[in-house]
Motif scaffolding. Structure first.
Motif, PDB file in Angstrom:
ATOM      1  N   VAL A  20       0.877  -1.148   0.107  1.00  0.00           N
ATOM      2  CA  VAL A  20       0.028   0.050   0.209  1.00  0.00           C
ATOM      3  C   VAL A  20       1.020   1.141  -0.305  1.00  0.00           C
ATOM      4  N   TRP A  21       1.803   1.026   0.832  1.00  0.00           N
ATOM      5  CA  TRP A  21       2.850   2.204   0.762  1.00  0.00           C
ATOM      6  C   TRP A  21       3.385   2.828  -0.606  1.00  0.00           C
ATOM      7  N   PHE A  22       3.963   1.509  -1.281  1.00  0.00           N
ATOM      8  CA  PHE A  22       4.429   1.695  -2.585  1.00  0.00           C
ATOM      9  C   PHE A  22       3.449   2.398  -3.385  1.00  0.00           C
ATOM     10  N   VAL A  41       2.953   6.141  -2.887  1.00  0.00           N
ATOM     11  CA  VAL A  41       4.091   7.070  -3.669  1.00  0.00           C
ATOM     12  C   VAL A  41       4.244   6.934  -4.997  1.00  0.00           C
ATOM     13  N   PHE A  42       3.860   5.800  -5.706  1.00  0.00           N
ATOM     14  CA  PHE A  42       4.150   5.773  -6.919  1.00  0.00           C
ATOM     15  C   PHE A  42       2.760   5.865  -8.082  1.00  0.00           C
ATOM     16  N   LYS A  43       1.707   5.503  -7.502  1.00  0.00           N
ATOM     17  CA  LYS A  43       0.551   5.230  -8.459  1.00  0.00           C
ATOM     18  C   LYS A  43      -0.633   6.394  -8.093  1.00  0.00           C
ATOM     19  N   PRO A  44      -1.317   6.688  -9.252  1.00  0.00           N
ATOM     20  CA  PRO A  44      -2.369   7.586  -8.938  1.00  0.00           C
ATOM     21  C   PRO A  44      -3.439   7.225  -8.157  1.00  0.00           C
ATOM     22  N   VAL A  45      -4.441   7.991  -7.642  1.00  0.00           N
ATOM     23  CA  VAL A  45      -5.622   7.428  -6.888  1.00  0.00           C
ATOM     24  C   VAL A  45      -6.398   6.230  -7.730  1.00  0.00           C
ATOM     25  N   ARG A  46      -6.743   6.464  -8.974  1.00  0.00           N
ATOM     26  CA  ARG A  46      -7.392   5.555  -9.791  1.00  0.00           C
ATOM     27  C   ARG A  46      -6.941   4.204  -9.681  1.00  0.00           C
ATOM     28  N   ASN A  47      -5.568   4.125  -9.860  1.00  0.00           N
ATOM     29  CA  ASN A  47      -4.992   2.788  -9.637  1.00  0.00           C
ATOM     30  C   ASN A  47      -5.157   1.998  -8.145  1.00  0.00           C
ATOM     31  N   ARG A  48      -4.827   3.225  -7.274  1.00  0.00           N
ATOM     32  CA  ARG A  48      -4.988   2.571  -5.913  1.00  0.00           C
ATOM     33  C   ARG A  48      -6.363   2.256  -5.672  1.00  0.00           C
ATOM     34  N   VAL A  49      -7.187   2.760  -6.106  1.00  0.00           N
ATOM     35  CA  VAL A  49      -8.689   2.631  -5.790  1.00  0.00           C
ATOM     36  C   VAL A  49      -9.079   1.118  -6.119  1.00  0.00           C
ATOM     37  N   ALA A  50      -8.694   0.900  -7.400  1.00  0.00           N
ATOM     38  CA  ALA A  50      -8.580  -0.412  -8.094  1.00  0.00           C
ATOM     39  C   ALA A  50      -8.038  -1.457  -7.303  1.00  0.00           C
ATOM     40  N   SER A  51      -6.727  -1.403  -7.033  1.00  0.00           N
ATOM     41  CA  SER A  51      -6.084  -2.349  -5.961  1.00  0.00           C
ATOM     42  C   SER A  51      -6.712  -2.579  -4.774  1.00  0.00           C
ATOM     43  N   ALA A  93      -5.848   7.957   0.640  1.00  0.00           N
ATOM     44  CA  ALA A  93      -6.576   9.009  -0.170  1.00  0.00           C
ATOM     45  C   ALA A  93      -7.501   9.699   0.517  1.00  0.00           C
ATOM     46  N   THR A  94      -7.969  11.055   0.202  1.00  0.00           N
ATOM     47  CA  THR A  94      -9.133  11.579   0.758  1.00  0.00           C
ATOM     48  C   THR A  94     -10.546  11.088   0.239  1.00  0.00           C
ATOM     49  N   ARG A  95     -11.508  10.951   0.987  1.00  0.00           N
ATOM     50  CA  ARG A  95     -12.779  10.428   0.636  1.00  0.00           C
ATOM     51  C   ARG A  95     -13.436  11.338  -0.590  1.00  0.00           C
ATOM     52  N   GLU A  96     -12.980  12.389  -0.784  1.00  0.00           N
ATOM     53  CA  GLU A  96     -13.673  13.326  -1.964  1.00  0.00           C
ATOM     54  C   GLU A  96     -12.996  12.764  -3.164  1.00  0.00           C
ATOM     55  N   THR A  97     -11.681  12.634  -3.246  1.00  0.00           N
ATOM     56  CA  THR A  97     -11.013  12.248  -4.419  1.00  0.00           C
ATOM     57  C   THR A  97     -11.429  10.603  -4.744  1.00  0.00           C
ATOM     58  N   THR A  98     -11.587   9.713  -3.557  1.00  0.00           N
ATOM     59  CA  THR A  98     -11.964   8.380  -3.732  1.00  0.00           C
ATOM     60  C   THR A  98     -13.277   8.181  -4.512  1.00  0.00           C
ATOM     61  N   ALA A 140     -11.361  -5.639 -16.023  1.00  0.00           N
ATOM     62  CA  ALA A 140     -11.009  -4.079 -16.001  1.00  0.00           C
ATOM     63  C   ALA A 140     -10.415  -3.622 -15.172  1.00  0.00           C
ATOM     64  N   LEU A 141     -10.790  -4.049 -13.824  1.00  0.00           N
ATOM     65  CA  LEU A 141     -10.294  -3.572 -12.632  1.00  0.00           C
ATOM     66  C   LEU A 141      -8.864  -3.759 -12.319  1.00  0.00           C
ATOM     67  N   GLU A 142      -8.667  -5.073 -12.730  1.00  0.00           N
ATOM     68  CA  GLU A 142      -7.258  -5.712 -12.912  1.00  0.00           C
ATOM     69  C   GLU A 142      -6.376  -4.854 -13.533  1.00  0.00           C
ATOM     70  N   ARG A 143      -6.755  -4.577 -14.996  1.00  0.00           N
ATOM     71  CA  ARG A 143      -6.124  -3.644 -15.694  1.00  0.00           C
ATOM     72  C   ARG A 143      -5.615  -2.439 -15.201  1.00  0.00           C
ATOM     73  N   ILE A 144      -6.828  -1.806 -14.551  1.00  0.00           N
ATOM     74  CA  ILE A 144      -6.508  -0.464 -14.057  1.00  0.00           C
ATOM     75  C   ILE A 144      -5.663  -0.526 -12.781  1.00  0.00           C
ATOM     76  N   ALA A 145      -5.562  -1.629 -11.912  1.00  0.00           N
ATOM     77  CA  ALA A 145      -4.907  -1.699 -10.895  1.00  0.00           C
ATOM     78  C   ALA A 145      -3.275  -1.783 -11.316  1.00  0.00           C
ATOM     79  N   GLY A 146      -2.971  -2.633 -12.387  1.00  0.00           N
ATOM     80  CA  GLY A 146      -1.670  -2.683 -12.743  1.00  0.00           C
ATOM     81  C   GLY A 146      -1.250  -1.629 -13.784  1.00  0.00           C
ATOM     82  N   SER A 147      -2.119  -0.763 -14.375  1.00  0.00           N
ATOM     83  CA  SER A 147      -1.587   0.060 -15.280  1.00  0.00           C
ATOM     84  C   SER A 147      -0.617   1.491 -14.467  1.00  0.00           C
ATOM     85  N   GLN A 148      -0.337   2.375 -15.425  1.00  0.00           N
ATOM     86  CA  GLN A 148       0.206   3.498 -14.834  1.00  0.00           C
ATOM     87  C   GLN A 148      -0.461   4.481 -15.207  1.00  0.00           C
TER      88      GLN A 148
END
Length: 227
Positions: free
Chosen positions: A144-146, A149-159, A186-191, A218-226
């Motif tokens: 989660v920490w990684f 630091v390195f992924k946008p919120v969209r990817n993190r939500v999917a993960s 992340a913030t609730r608003e962005t999520t 599709a969720l897996e693709r988003i989680a693994g993308s940049q």
């Protein structure tokens, strides 16, 4: 806070935490462990409660939340059947500092803190299992920490949704927008904005305290993308 002790007998061998342990270890644990049933949204413990018990989830789903000094809350753990929580009693922490809430109807295995410390010290099978679970938790926190630091919120939500989905074994995640935000840092608003975007894309469907996954691939693709 209403707690109900179960009337029926629940052998520990059928509890996933103890599965594979020897008959002797299970017999000793059964001398210490009892069970309680909680209704949805019922509080298991509050931040000011003493660390007097450790818990295993036998049935159901519990979330663990921490409050900031400003009153903002972060749900940083969701625990499911076989999971251990309340293990902070191992370090003689005087108060919980968090609160735990049953998300659905839940049955917990409960052991007093003194007894838990005793069996972790004396029963090698229990010691090893607790150590493995704590290592797994540390690894998940590193992941989660990684991502933070390195992924946008969209990817993190999917993960975050995929991690919860893996534990539920179905296609529905029972969590609020605030719960998801806490899990991914992340913030609730962005999520919420990301979740509504994913709903418009047909990836998921948002309900009352539930998120139904409509396109896991599709969720897996988003989680693994940049993205």
């Amino acid at each position: 806070m209403i707690k109900r002790s179960l009337k029926r007998v629940l052998p520990l061998r059928e509890e996933s935490f103890f599965r594979g342990m020897s008959d002797g270890t299970i017999a000793r644990m059964e001398a210490y462990v009892h069970h309680r049933e909680y209704e949805p949204h019922q509080i298991v413990f509050f931040p000011n409660d003493p660390c007097d018990y450790a818990y295993w989830v036998r049935e159901g789903h519990v979330k663990v939340t921490r409050l900031s000094s400003e009153g903002r809350e972060v749900t940083f753990r969701h625990v499911f059947p076989g999971d251990l929580f309340g293990e902070e009693c191992l370090i003689d922490q005087p108060q919980r500092g968090t609160y735990a809430e049953a998300v659905s109807r839940t049955v917990l295995c409960i052991i007093r803190a003194d007894d838990f410390r005793r069996v972790v010290r004396d029963e090698a099978e229990v010691t090893l299992d607790v150590a493995k679970r704590l290592c797994h938790r540390a690894k998940t926190m590193e992941d989660v920490w990684f991502e933070t630091v390195f992924k946008p919120v969209r990817n993190r939500v999917a993960s975050g949704l995929l991690r919860l989905l893996e534990r539920t074994g179905g296609d529905v995640v029972r969590a609020t927008h605030q719960d998801i935000a806490g899990l991914i840092g992340a913030t609730r608003e962005t999520t919420t904005t990301v979740l509504h975007t994913l709903q418009r894309e047909g990836v998921l469907e948002i309900g009352n305290r539930r998120i139904a996954i409509r396109d896991a691939a599709a969720l897996e693709r988003i989680a693994g993308s940049q993205e």
